[in-house]
Every structure is written in structure tokens, then in C-alpha cells.
Design a protein around this motif. Structure first.
Motif, mmCIF file in Angstrom:
data_model
loop_
_atom_site.group_PDB
_atom_site.id
_atom_site.type_symbol
_atom_site.label_atom_id
_atom_site.label_comp_id
_atom_site.label_asym_id
_atom_site.label_seq_id
_atom_site.Cartn_x
_atom_site.Cartn_y
_atom_site.Cartn_z
ATOM 1 N N GLU A 1 1.004 -1.121 -0.083
ATOM 2 C CA GLU A 1 0.131 -0.023 0.154
ATOM 3 C C GLU A 1 0.762 1.181 0.073
ATOM 4 N N TRP A 2 1.897 1.205 0.802
ATOM 5 C CA TRP A 2 2.690 2.293 0.550
ATOM 6 C C TRP A 2 3.378 2.634 -0.730
ATOM 7 N N LEU A 3 3.428 1.472 -1.458
ATOM 8 C CA LEU A 3 4.136 1.768 -2.881
ATOM 9 C C LEU A 3 2.959 2.178 -3.702
ATOM 10 N N LEU A 4 1.511 1.890 -3.388
ATOM 11 C CA LEU A 4 0.488 2.227 -4.397
ATOM 12 C C LEU A 4 -0.014 3.665 -4.029
ATOM 13 N N HIS A 5 0.472 4.056 -2.814
ATOM 14 C CA HIS A 5 0.284 5.742 -2.672
ATOM 15 C C HIS A 5 1.107 6.499 -3.549
ATOM 16 N N ASP A 6 2.345 6.029 -3.744
ATOM 17 C CA ASP A 6 3.265 6.810 -4.475
ATOM 18 C C ASP A 6 2.716 7.030 -5.906
ATOM 19 N N LYS A 7 3.427 7.890 -6.731
ATOM 20 C CA LYS A 7 3.333 8.136 -8.358
ATOM 21 C C LYS A 7 4.202 7.241 -8.914
ATOM 22 N N PRO A 8 3.913 6.533 -10.036
ATOM 23 C CA PRO A 8 4.764 5.661 -10.741
ATOM 24 C C PRO A 8 5.785 6.509 -11.438
ATOM 25 N N VAL A 9 7.251 6.444 -10.988
ATOM 26 C CA VAL A 9 8.197 7.074 -11.655
ATOM 27 C C VAL A 9 9.256 6.223 -12.427
ATOM 28 N N ARG A 10 9.105 4.962 -12.026
ATOM 29 C CA ARG A 10 10.182 3.864 -12.583
ATOM 30 C C ARG A 10 9.495 3.197 -13.546
ATOM 31 N N ASP A 11 9.905 2.084 -14.288
ATOM 32 C CA ASP A 11 9.267 1.401 -15.263
ATOM 33 C C ASP A 11 8.225 0.244 -14.958
ATOM 34 N N TYR A 12 7.394 0.100 -15.665
ATOM 35 C CA TYR A 12 6.187 -0.858 -15.256
ATOM 36 C C TYR A 12 7.022 -2.131 -14.621
ATOM 37 N N ASP A 13 7.708 -2.876 -15.429
ATOM 38 C CA ASP A 13 8.341 -4.299 -14.678
ATOM 39 C C ASP A 13 8.846 -3.931 -13.334
#
Ligand code: ASP
Ligand code: MG
Length: 420
Positions: free
Chosen positions: A99-111
Motif C-alpha cells: 500500500e505504501w507503494l500504491l500511494h506513490d506516483k509511478p516514476v520507474r518502469d512498469y516491470d
């Protein structure tokens, strides 16, 4: 020492998890490393979470993840009594990480995000299965395999650092096996030297189990499945499919190559290198003999049938009636490599080159577009590719009767038909 692997189907209901207890009790005096996959369709569900997150739909991602959480909490609630609270606490730690991660905005690649989220499926399932087995007397030590399996950072297709991992297996797993008869851990996942989670490719748990078997010099690897054994055809397609009691490694590699969904093809090499037999057994009926796969030659195999549906034929013709030569073919294979396309069958004629592929619309479009720069391209969809190993006249006649055969390729061992 043995290695067992339980796939997602063997832990996807409460009854099935309960079914693990008698299996483990049967081997109570053995040292066993147990690899467990994510439950049922959890990996697919987590893929949807990543998709939503990466598309910037944070709320949707959190909602989808909530469903996965609830499924696991419900399962543990029904399954556990004394160990419920400890299990819940461990699950909640893993939930928080995602959930921590899901609260961020994606800045790295999908994989990268894929691996950080999808790895949770095996962490959840093993937490629950370990707690359950401990509660019913099959004492085991749960390990986070990310502390053991070191990989490169080729996310979604990570490669194991064999030396480092082997050392960790010796340092971490072997001592635990002195205290516990069962060490229970995840398949499919690992971590980089920066502690980022990685995955080894879909269906990768069989491979993890084989690597363990190799590194521990195990007596055998057993893959527990929801089928009675390896069959000569997919019983969902052929109701008269029969069991194959014995196979050798090479035959399994061939079967996997032609598309049989038996065992992940990467699984065989680590076993073959150390001559470790692989048993495929039925988890709902362990008394059935299953299949043994080993190095010995196996004679008199029945015809082995693989039917791949939804195939696409791409026919490429030279424009000026010039022969299709090494230049064209070289160019085409270069395109296959660039687009990560693995043709299921190819055939080269005087002025045409045919290839048969799984139906990946995007890749096919790109291939057709790029090839049309130097050849005329025609695409035909909705075909099926029938492969028969150890064929005979009768089986060929039965399976092709009344069908339109667009292409036939044959060696003494294997015949393939592209059917319209
Ligand atoms: N859970 C992963 C998958 O579904 C790995 C595995 O089960 O082998 O692909
Ligand atoms: Mg790699």
C-alpha cells in the motif's frame, strides 16, 4: 532431503490447504523444503492492481488490492485458530508494504512495479500455509526467499545469481533444516542486491523448486498438481487422455517446446544436471502413482498430443517472384528477435515464408507492418496447430479427419498440422 512444490491450485480453497496436512504428515520423518505458489488466481489479480497503479488510477488500484487482502484474511480466519493473530499481523505487514507503494506516483518502469506488487501473492499464501501447518503439528520454519534467492534487476524475468544464492542456501536453509523437518518458502520471487523484489517469469515456482533441489542435492523434487499425473494430452481438450507413468527429461522439454502445459521448461535443467528425479503427483489423491521424470530412456510412449488454438498464420511473399533467400529470412528472424516473437512453426518456400504464431495482436501488427517494407504480407487468424509426438497412422487419421490441413511438417518423431 526432498523438495515439494505446491502450485496455486493446490492452495486455492480452505479444504485444499487442509489437505496439505496429511501429505506432510505422511513424510513426517523426512527433511523437506516446501515451495508454495500464490493462491489460485492471486497473481492475475495482483497484475490488475499494477496495471491500475501504473495507469495512474490509484483509487482503483487500492480497491483491487483491498479485494486481494480480504480474500487472504477470510481464508486465514476460517483456517486458523491459535495462530490467527500472528498470521494476521504478518499479513498486515506485507499489505502495508504494497500500500505504501500504491500511494506513490509511478516514476520507474512498469516491470519494476510489477515485481514489487506481484511478489506479495506468494508472501501471503506461504504465511497462511505455514501458520496452518504449524497449528496442526507439521512444524515448519517460514523463510522469506528474498533473503536467499539473489537475482539481477531484469524485473519480471530475473536471472538467479547462482553462486550467491547457493551460499545463502547453505548458510540459511541448511541450519534451519537441522531444527525443523520442514522449511516452507515462496517460489517465483527473489531480490536484487539492493533488496528490490524480483520475479522469475510467470509459472516460475517450478523453477525455484528445481533450483533448490539442485543446490541441496535433494533426493527428488515432487510437484503436486490438480491432475493425476502428466497426461498424453490436455484432458480438457481430449476426454480420452491417458496418464504417462514415466518420461525422461528430454521428452518433457520437447513437450513444453510444442506447448504442452506440463512443467515450466526451465525446471528440467537444474534437475538433469544432478540427475534428480522429478515426480508429478496428484494432491487430491496422493496414493495415485503419478509420473516419474528422470534421465533413463523411456520406450513405448503413447502418442503425445498438443493442440494449440487461436493460432495466426503470417504468409510473406516476395513481390517480384524472386526466391525467398537468406537475406529475407535473416531479416525476418531479426524482426522476431526484436519483437520478442517465438514462432510455433515456420516454413520456407520458393517465393513465400510462412510462420505460425500465438495470437498477440500488437506484436503481429508490428511484424506485419515492418515486414511489408520488403514482402507482401497476409495474415490469417483463428487456426489451430496440432502436434503429435510418437505418432502413428491411426492417430493422425483420427485427429485430422474432416479438417482442412493448411500445412504439414514431419520428422520421424513429431508431426505437426496447421488446421483451418
Ligand atoms: N504465482 C506465479 C504465477 O501464477 C508463479 C507460479 O505459480 O509458478 O505465475
Ligand atoms: Mg534475465
Amino acid at each position: 532431503m526432498k523438495v515439494f512444490k505446491f502450485g496455486g491450485a493446490s492452495v486455492n480453497t480452505i479444504e485444499r490447504i487442509q489437505n496439505l496436512a496429511p501429505i506432510m504428515n505422511h513424510w513426517a520423518n523426512e527433511k523437506i523444503v516446501v515451495i508454495v505458489s500464490a493462491m489460485g488466481k492471486t497473481t492475475n489479480a495482483l497484475e490488475k492492481v499494477v496495471d491500475a497503479f501504473f495507469a495512474g488510477k490509484k483509487e482503483e488500484a487500492l480497491l483491487l488490492f483491498e479485494q486481494v487482502k480480504q480474500q487472504h484474511l477470510t481464508t486465514s480466519k476460517y483456517l486458523l485458530v491459535t495462530n490467527y493473530l500472528a498470521c494476521e499481523a504478518q499479513l498486515k505487514d506485507f499489505f502495508t508494504e504494497v500500500e505504501w507503494l500504491l500511494h506513490d506516483k509511478p516514476v520507474r518502469d512498469y516491470d519494476y512495479y510489477y515485481d514489487q506488487v506481484v511478489c506479495a501473492g506468494e508472501l501471503f499464501s506461504t504465511t497462511i500455509v505455514s501458520a496452518y501447518l504449524n497449528e496442526v503439528g507439521a512444524n515448519n520454519k517460514w523463510l522469506d526467499i528474498r533473503d536467499i534467492f539473489r537475482t539481477d534487476d531484469d524485473f519480471r524475468d530475473a536471472t538467479i545469481d547462482w553462486e550467491f544464492t547457493k551460499q545463502k542456501v547453505n548458510e540459511v536453509v541448511l541450519p534451519e533444516l537441522k531444527h525443523y523437518n520442514i522449511v516452507l518458502t515462496q517460489g517465483f520471487i527473489g531480490a536484487t542486491d539492493e533488496n528490490e523484489s524480483t520475479t522469475l517469469g510467470r509459472e516460475g515456482s517450478d523453477y525455484t523448486a528445481a533450483v533448490f533441489a539442485n543446490m541441496l542435492n535433494a533426493d527428488s523434487l515432487t510437484i503436486w498438481k490438480d491432475v493425476e499425473s502428466v497426461m498424453n494430452a490436455d484432458p480438457k481438450q481430449f476426454s480420452d487422455a491417458i496418464s504417462i507413468p514415466e518420461l525422461n527429461y528430454n521428452e518433457v522439454i520437447e513437450m513444453a517446446y510444442y506447448g504442452a502445459q506440463v512443467i515450466h521448461p526451465k525446471t528440467i535443467k537444474p534437475l538433469q544436471n544432478k540427475n534428480i528425479p522429478l515426480y508429478v503427483k496428484c494432491f487430491s489423491n496422493p496414493s495415485l502413482p503419478g509420473t516419474i521424470i528422470h534421465n533413463k530412456p523411456v520406450h513405448h510412449l503413447p502418442p503425445i498430443i498438443v493442440l494449440k488454438e487461436k493460432q495466426v498464420m503470417i504468409e510473406m511473399n516476395s513481390r517480384d517472384f524472386s526466391f525467398i533467400g537468406e537475406q529475407h529470412v535473416g531479416h525476418l528472424y531479426h524482426l522476431f528477435e526484436k519483437l520478442h516473437i517465438k514462432p510455433n512453426l515456420t516454413q520456407n518456400g520458393a517465393i513465400s515464408f510462412l510462420s505460425v504464431l500465438d495470437n498477440w495482436p500488437e506484436k503481429i501488427e508490428k511484424l506485419a507492418f515492418e515486414a511489408s517494407a520488403f514482402l507482401d504480407v497476409q495474415v490469417k487468424k483463428g487456426l489451430s496447430l496440432l502436434t503429435i509426438r510418437h505418432y502413428n497412422k491411426e492417430i493422425v487419421e483420427t485427429l485430422t479427419m474432416g479438417k482442412l490441413i493448411l500445412l504439414r511438417q514431419q520428422t520421424p518423431e513429431t508431426v505437426q498440422f496447421l488446421l483451418g
